[in-house]
Design an enzyme around this catalytic site. Structure first.
Site, PDB file in Angstrom:
ATOM      1  N   LYS A  11       0.827  -1.206   0.000  1.00 44.88           N
ATOM      2  CA  LYS A  11       0.000   0.000   0.000  1.00 44.88           C
ATOM      3  C   LYS A  11       0.871   1.271   0.000  1.00 44.88           C
ATOM      4  CE  LYS A  11      -3.925  -2.235   2.327  1.00 44.88           C
ATOM      5  NZ  LYS A  11      -4.801  -2.198   3.541  1.00 44.88           N
ATOM      6  N   TYR A  51     -12.302  -1.912  -3.221  1.00 41.32           N
ATOM      7  CA  TYR A  51     -12.785  -2.048  -1.839  1.00 41.32           C
ATOM      8  C   TYR A  51     -14.306  -1.896  -1.759  1.00 41.32           C
ATOM      9  CZ  TYR A  51      -8.238  -2.392   0.553  1.00 41.32           C
ATOM     10  OH  TYR A  51      -7.020  -2.815   1.040  1.00 41.32           O
ATOM     11  N   ASN A 114      -1.682   0.150   6.977  1.00 44.43           N
ATOM     12  CA  ASN A 114      -1.167  -1.124   7.458  1.00 44.43           C
ATOM     13  C   ASN A 114      -0.332  -1.890   6.413  1.00 44.43           C
ATOM     14  OD1 ASN A 114      -3.261  -1.899   5.859  1.00 44.43           O
ATOM     15  ND2 ASN A 114      -4.498  -2.804   7.476  1.00 44.43           N
ATOM     16  N   HIS A 117      -2.103  -5.279   1.577  1.00 48.54           N
ATOM     17  CA  HIS A 117      -3.393  -5.953   1.383  1.00 48.54           C
ATOM     18  C   HIS A 117      -3.108  -7.384   0.959  1.00 48.54           C
ATOM     19  CE1 HIS A 117      -7.231  -7.246  -0.256  1.00 48.54           C
ATOM     20  NE2 HIS A 117      -6.545  -7.686  -1.288  1.00 48.54           N
ATOM     21  N   GLU A 128      -9.538 -10.602  -7.569  1.00 44.57           N
ATOM     22  CA  GLU A 128      -8.626  -9.469  -7.383  1.00 44.57           C
ATOM     23  C   GLU A 128      -7.463  -9.533  -8.378  1.00 44.57           C
ATOM     24  OE1 GLU A 128      -9.711  -8.961  -2.638  1.00 44.57           O
ATOM     25  OE2 GLU A 128      -7.666  -9.529  -3.193  1.00 44.57           O
TER      26      GLU A 128
HETATM   27  P1  ATP Z   1      -6.973  -5.861   3.393  1.00 45.72           P
HETATM   28  O1  ATP Z   1      -8.354  -6.143   2.794  1.00 45.72           O
HETATM   29  O2  ATP Z   1      -6.446  -4.502   3.020  1.00 45.72           O
HETATM   30  O3  ATP Z   1      -6.020  -6.972   3.172  1.00 45.72           O
HETATM   31  P2  ATP Z   1      -7.929  -6.770   5.925  1.00 45.72           P
HETATM   32  O4  ATP Z   1      -8.583  -7.857   5.149  1.00 45.72           O
HETATM   33  O5  ATP Z   1      -7.020  -7.152   7.055  1.00 45.72           O
HETATM   34  O6  ATP Z   1      -7.143  -5.792   4.986  1.00 45.72           O
HETATM   35  P3  ATP Z   1     -10.444  -5.352   5.918  1.00 45.72           P
HETATM   36  O7  ATP Z   1     -11.450  -5.507   7.003  1.00 45.72           O
HETATM   37  O8  ATP Z   1     -10.693  -6.026   4.603  1.00 45.72           O
HETATM   38  O9  ATP Z   1      -9.022  -5.800   6.530  1.00 45.72           O
HETATM   39  O10 ATP Z   1     -10.236  -3.795   5.700  1.00 45.72           O
HETATM   40  C1  ATP Z   1      -9.643  -3.296   4.505  1.00 45.72           C
HETATM   41  C2  ATP Z   1      -8.751  -2.148   4.865  1.00 45.72           C
HETATM   42  O11 ATP Z   1      -9.511  -1.060   5.335  1.00 45.72           O
HETATM   43  C3  ATP Z   1      -7.751  -2.426   6.004  1.00 45.72           C
HETATM   44  O12 ATP Z   1      -6.597  -3.108   5.592  1.00 45.72           O
HETATM   45  C4  ATP Z   1      -7.429  -1.022   6.466  1.00 45.72           C
HETATM   46  O13 ATP Z   1      -6.514  -0.370   5.562  1.00 45.72           O
HETATM   47  C5  ATP Z   1      -8.797  -0.362   6.335  1.00 45.72           C
HETATM   48  N1  ATP Z   1      -9.554  -0.468   7.597  1.00 45.72           N
HETATM   49  C6  ATP Z   1     -10.159  -1.582   8.087  1.00 45.72           C
HETATM   50  N2  ATP Z   1     -10.769  -1.333   9.261  1.00 45.72           N
HETATM   51  C7  ATP Z   1     -10.542  -0.017   9.522  1.00 45.72           C
HETATM   52  C8  ATP Z   1     -10.907   0.868  10.580  1.00 45.72           C
HETATM   53  N3  ATP Z   1     -11.642   0.452  11.624  1.00 45.72           N
HETATM   54  N4  ATP Z   1     -10.481   2.158  10.510  1.00 45.72           N
HETATM   55  C9  ATP Z   1      -9.755   2.606   9.458  1.00 45.72           C
HETATM   56  N5  ATP Z   1      -9.386   1.820   8.418  1.00 45.72           N
HETATM   57  C10 ATP Z   1      -9.764   0.529   8.451  1.00 45.72           C
HETATM   58 MG    MG Z   2      -9.811  -7.480   3.433  1.00 45.28          MG
END
Ligand code: ATP
Ligand code: MG
Length: 143
Positions: A11, A51, A114, A117, A128
Site C-alpha cells: 500500500k 474495496y 497497514n 493488502h 482481485e
Molecule cells: P486488506 O483487505 O487490506 O487486506 P484486511 O482484510 O485485514 O485488509 P479489511 O477488514 O478487509 O481488513 O479492511 C480493509 C482495509 O480497510 C484495512 O486493511 C485497512 O486499511 C482499512 N480499515 C479496516 N478497518 C478499519 C478501521 N476500523 N479504521 C480505518 N481503516 C480501516
Molecule cells: Mg480485506
C-alpha cells in the site's frame, strides 16, 4: 496442500517508507514466488471498485483517499496455501493486535495505514488478480 495464487498490494505507506524490498523478502523467505508485479497509481474509481465490499463502512472514504495517496505495488504470489500463508505473514488488520514478527506488527503504523493488502479467500484472490492483471501477465514459475 494446494498450489495456490493470491493477490497482494504493498500500500502507499509501504512504498513511501521504502518497504517494498522488506515486504517482498518476507514473501520469498516464506516460499512464496512473485509471478506478476507492477507499480501503479490507483485512480479513485479503481480504489472504490477494489474495496467495494466496504463501501457502507464509516472508514470507506478515508480508505479510498489513503489508497490513492501514492503509488502501490500490485503483485500475484504463488505457493502452497498461498492465500492463508500470505494472511499469516501480514498479521491482523490492526497492527496493535497483530502477532509479533508479522508485516503489520513490525512495520505498520495504524489500522488504516497497514502496509499490505492480501486476498482473504481463493475466490477473492481470483477476482482481485483479474482486477489488475491479464492472464498473460501472470508467469509460470514452476521450474
Ligand atoms: P486488506 O483487505 O487490506 O487486506 P484486511 O482484510 O485485514 O485488509 P479489511 O477488514 O478487509 O481488513 O479492511 C480493509 C482495509 O480497510 C484495512 O486493511 C485497512 O486499511 C482499512 N480499515 C479496516 N478497518 C478499519 C478501521 N476500523 N479504521 C480505518 N481503516 C480501516
Ligand atoms: Mg480485506
Amino acid at each position: 496442500m494446494a498450489l495456490e495464487r493470491t493477490f497482494s498490494i504493498i500500500k502507499p505507506d509501504g512504498v513511501q517508507k521504502n518497504l517494498i524490498g522488506e515486504v517482498i523478502r518476507r514473501f520469498e523467505s516464506a516460499g512464496l514466488k512473485i509471478v506478476a508485479a507492477r507499480m501503479v497509481q490507483l485512480t479513485q474509481a479503481q480504489a472504490e471498485g477494489f474495496y467495494a465490499v466496504h463501501r457502507e463502512r464509516p472508514f470507506f472514504k478515508d480508505l479510498v483517499k489513503y489508497m490513492i495517496s501514492g503509488p502501490v505495488v500490485v503483485q500475484v504470489l504463488e505457493g502452497e496455501n498461498a492465500v492463508a500463508k500470505n494472511r499469516e505473514l501480514m498479521g491482523a488488520t490492526d497492527p496493535k493486535k497483530a502477532d509479533k514478527g508479522t508485516i503489520r506488527a513490525d512495520l505498520a503504523s495504524s489500522i488504516e495505514e497497514n502496509v499490505v493488502h492480501g486476498s482473504d479467500s481463493a475466490e477473492n484472490a481470483r477476482n482481485e488478480i483479474a482486477y489488475f492483471f491479464a492472464t498473460s501477465d501472470v508467469l509460470a514459475r514452476t521450474r
